[in-house]
Write a protein that holds these residues in place. Structure first.
Motif, PDB file in Angstrom:
ATOM      1  N   ARG A  51      -0.999  -2.958   2.742  1.00 26.16           N
ATOM      2  CA  ARG A  51      -2.539  -3.744   1.847  1.00 26.16           C
ATOM      3  C   ARG A  51      -1.473  -3.570   0.684  1.00 26.16           C
ATOM      4  O   ARG A  51      -1.901  -3.178  -0.637  1.00 26.16           O
ATOM      5  N   GLY A  52      -0.670  -3.521   0.028  1.00 21.36           N
ATOM      6  CA  GLY A  52      -0.157  -3.578  -0.901  1.00 21.36           C
ATOM      7  C   GLY A  52       0.360  -2.305  -2.405  1.00 21.36           C
ATOM      8  O   GLY A  52       1.037  -1.461  -2.512  1.00 21.36           O
ATOM      9  N   GLU A  53      -0.349  -1.401  -1.306  1.00 15.77           N
ATOM     10  CA  GLU A  53       0.044   0.307  -1.866  1.00 15.77           C
ATOM     11  C   GLU A  53       1.152   0.902  -1.373  1.00 15.77           C
ATOM     12  O   GLU A  53       1.296   0.860   0.038  1.00 15.77           O
ATOM     13  N   LYS A  54       1.807   1.940  -1.755  1.00 13.38           N
ATOM     14  CA  LYS A  54       3.223   2.359  -0.794  1.00 13.38           C
ATOM     15  C   LYS A  54       2.760   3.467  -0.085  1.00 13.38           C
ATOM     16  O   LYS A  54       1.732   4.751  -0.379  1.00 13.38           O
ATOM     17  N   VAL A  55       2.787   3.434   1.710  1.00 11.51           N
ATOM     18  CA  VAL A  55       1.827   4.250   2.414  1.00 11.51           C
ATOM     19  C   VAL A  55       3.198   4.400   3.174  1.00 11.51           C
ATOM     20  O   VAL A  55       3.798   3.424   3.895  1.00 11.51           O
TER      21      VAL A  55
END
Length: 177
Positions: A51-55
């Motif tokens: 969802r657009g976050e670095k994970v």
């Protein structure tokens, strides 16, 4: 009627909770296989996002060719991905369908303009994959790739059934992940 934004179906993916058990059933009971198995994690995939976050996340996936369509099984290896969310909400089942697209970035932009956001993605040695939230439109998540022309698919970590020559156990469709 608009022209299709996808050019070819490439893959059907089922998220599972026991990849070895599912491969055995698919192969022994239904004749679907052989399987090439890969361990994907931050050591093999870069630029992982959710969802657009670095994970960072980890998964085991198995693929086989079934009459010209790649069949994929994915088992999550941690709680930081869409696959674990899917298993908790639905149990094992159809997760996404992958399609070829003439222009990955154009499709991602067009989808975002429709409200179909990017859910998860990453980069395997230059091959970028993106999951798009098309559930409200199509009833499932869509995956697309941005594969460079010179991309060489990696060999599997193992196969099912086990084979001495892993290189011949599976041949990649040039358009498939």
């Amino acid at each position: 009627m608009n022209p299709p934004i996808f050019t070819k179906p490439l893959q059907i993916c089922v998220v599972v909770d026991d990849i070895d058990g599912y491969m055995k059933t698919y192969t022994d009971d239904y004749g679907i296989g052989p399987w090439a198995i890969f361990e994907f994690n931050p050591d093999t995939i870069t630029d992982m996002t959710i969802r657009g976050e670095k994970v960072d996340y980890a998964m085991t996936l198995a693929v086989c060719d079934f009459y010209g369509i790649q069949w994929e099984l994915i088992q999550p290896r941690d709680d930081h991905n869409l696959y674990t969310e899917f298993l908790k909400e639905h149990g094992p089942g159809l997760h996404h369908v992958a399609f070829a697209a003439d222009n990955h970035n154009k499709v991602v932009k067009w989808m975002a303009e429709r409200g179909n956001r990017s859910l998860q993605g990453g980069n395997l040695q230059g091959n970028v994959y993106t999951y798009l939230d098309t559930v409200k439109d199509l009833g499932f998540i869509t995956e697309i790739y941005n594969t460079p022309k010179n991309f060489v698919h990696p060999g599997p970590d193992r196969t099912y059934p086990p084979q001495d020559d892993k290189a011949t156990a599976f041949s990649w469709d040039k358009n498939a992940f």
